[in-house]
Write an enzyme that holds these catalytic residues in place. Structure first.
Site, PDB file in Angstrom:
ATOM      1  N   CYS A   3     -54.177 -35.819 -32.004  1.00 28.18           N
ATOM      2  CA  CYS A   3     -55.394 -35.502 -32.779  1.00 28.18           C
ATOM      3  C   CYS A   3     -56.618 -35.783 -31.928  1.00 28.18           C
ATOM      4  CB  CYS A   3     -55.468 -36.349 -34.051  1.00 28.18           C
ATOM      5  SG  CYS A   3     -54.347 -35.855 -35.351  1.00 28.18           S
ATOM      6  N   ASP A  26     -47.718 -32.042 -19.935  1.00 32.21           N
ATOM      7  CA  ASP A  26     -47.215 -33.374 -20.236  1.00 32.21           C
ATOM      8  C   ASP A  26     -47.657 -34.341 -19.134  1.00 32.21           C
ATOM      9  OD1 ASP A  26     -44.635 -34.459 -22.165  1.00 32.21           O
ATOM     10  OD2 ASP A  26     -45.239 -35.698 -20.456  1.00 32.21           O
ATOM     11  N   HIS A  42     -52.785 -32.451 -38.224  1.00 32.26           N
ATOM     12  CA  HIS A  42     -51.786 -33.493 -38.032  1.00 32.26           C
ATOM     13  C   HIS A  42     -50.590 -33.324 -38.961  1.00 32.26           C
ATOM     14  CE1 HIS A  42     -50.266 -37.355 -36.686  1.00 32.26           C
ATOM     15  NE2 HIS A  42     -49.825 -37.483 -37.926  1.00 32.26           N
ATOM     16  N   ASN A  81     -38.259 -33.152 -30.476  1.00 33.74           N
ATOM     17  CA  ASN A  81     -37.582 -34.407 -30.787  1.00 33.74           C
ATOM     18  C   ASN A  81     -38.039 -34.848 -32.174  1.00 33.74           C
ATOM     19  OD1 ASN A  81     -36.328 -34.574 -28.216  1.00 33.74           O
ATOM     20  ND2 ASN A  81     -38.204 -35.411 -27.328  1.00 33.74           N
ATOM     21  N   GLY A  87     -35.639 -39.447 -29.641  1.00 31.76           N
ATOM     22  CA  GLY A  87     -36.536 -39.557 -28.498  1.00 31.76           C
ATOM     23  C   GLY A  87     -37.993 -39.308 -28.804  1.00 31.76           C
ATOM     24  N   THR A  89     -41.623 -40.040 -29.425  1.00 35.79           N
ATOM     25  CA  THR A  89     -42.487 -41.192 -29.155  1.00 35.79           C
ATOM     26  C   THR A  89     -43.920 -40.950 -29.613  1.00 35.79           C
ATOM     27  OG1 THR A  89     -42.950 -40.367 -26.918  1.00 35.79           O
ATOM     28  CG2 THR A  89     -41.133 -41.939 -27.146  1.00 35.79           C
ATOM     29  N   HIS A  94     -44.912 -31.688 -32.105  1.00 33.78           N
ATOM     30  CA  HIS A  94     -45.142 -30.937 -30.870  1.00 33.78           C
ATOM     31  C   HIS A  94     -43.840 -30.343 -30.362  1.00 33.78           C
ATOM     32  CE1 HIS A  94     -44.234 -35.116 -29.768  1.00 33.78           C
ATOM     33  NE2 HIS A  94     -43.656 -34.631 -28.687  1.00 33.78           N
TER      34      HIS A  94
HETATM   35  P1  AMP Z   1     -41.829 -37.066 -27.568  1.00 35.67           P
HETATM   36  O1  AMP Z   1     -41.179 -38.203 -26.841  1.00 35.67           O
HETATM   37  O2  AMP Z   1     -40.917 -35.939 -27.921  1.00 35.67           O
HETATM   38  O3  AMP Z   1     -42.614 -37.585 -28.756  1.00 35.67           O
HETATM   39  O4  AMP Z   1     -42.843 -36.438 -26.547  1.00 35.67           O
HETATM   40  C1  AMP Z   1     -44.080 -37.021 -26.261  1.00 35.67           C
HETATM   41  C2  AMP Z   1     -44.496 -36.535 -24.905  1.00 35.67           C
HETATM   42  O5  AMP Z   1     -45.885 -36.731 -24.796  1.00 35.67           O
HETATM   43  C3  AMP Z   1     -43.835 -37.283 -23.735  1.00 35.67           C
HETATM   44  O6  AMP Z   1     -43.148 -36.340 -22.898  1.00 35.67           O
HETATM   45  C4  AMP Z   1     -45.032 -37.931 -23.024  1.00 35.67           C
HETATM   46  O7  AMP Z   1     -44.881 -37.935 -21.621  1.00 35.67           O
HETATM   47  C5  AMP Z   1     -46.176 -37.063 -23.478  1.00 35.67           C
HETATM   48  N1  AMP Z   1     -47.485 -37.698 -23.525  1.00 35.67           N
HETATM   49  C6  AMP Z   1     -47.806 -38.899 -24.036  1.00 35.67           C
HETATM   50  N2  AMP Z   1     -49.125 -39.115 -23.949  1.00 35.67           N
HETATM   51  C7  AMP Z   1     -49.660 -38.009 -23.381  1.00 35.67           C
HETATM   52  C8  AMP Z   1     -50.984 -37.622 -23.022  1.00 35.67           C
HETATM   53  N3  AMP Z   1     -52.048 -38.410 -23.254  1.00 35.67           N
HETATM   54  N4  AMP Z   1     -51.157 -36.413 -22.438  1.00 35.67           N
HETATM   55  C9  AMP Z   1     -50.102 -35.597 -22.203  1.00 35.67           C
HETATM   56  N5  AMP Z   1     -48.827 -35.911 -22.522  1.00 35.67           N
HETATM   57  C10 AMP Z   1     -48.615 -37.103 -23.103  1.00 35.67           C
END
Ligand code: AMP
Length: 106
Positions: A3, A26, A42, A81, A87, A89, A94
């Protein structure tokens, strides 16, 4: 967090933006090309996908395909994910788009 990226409060390498949808590179790529596509609105996870109306959901899928083409991918993998055990995070819905090399499965 996504967001805040959508609002311009956090920096990101934006590759595509249209119709309330955003695609960024990423920050920790798992393939030579790794972008994330998400709605500015969101939604925490894919479990909430039914909150999108059919036109929004279709537009989001089209946007994922357009983004892959825009970053030069012909063959690629799309991943969502759903939940920590899978996985996830970042709890803002997304799609990962990965490519640029042969991808082993899973
Ligand atoms: P997930 O683990 O499926 O929730 O994917 C989250 C992704 O976001 C991971 O591959 C992270 O490397 C990526 N990520 C986290 N913070 C950022 C950010 N500020 N800019 C770009 N990618 C990010």
């Amino acid at each position: 967090m996504f967001c805040r990226i959508a609002r311009g409060e956090l920096p990101a390498d934006v590759v595509h933006r249209a119709d309330g949808l955003l695609a960024i590179r990423d920050i920790a790529p798992k393939a030579p090309v790794h972008v994330l596509c998400f709605p500015e609105r969101h939604l925490a996870t894919f479990r909430e996908i039914s909150l999108l109306d059919p036109a929004e959901a279709k537009r989001l899928l089209d946007f994922v395909a357009e983004t892959a083409e825009r970053v030069g991918l012909d063959d690629y993998r799309v991943i969502v994910n759903v939940g920590p055990e899978a996985g996830q995070t970042v709890f803002h819905l997304h799609w990962h788009v990965l490519g640029g090399r042969t991808l082993p499965f899973p």
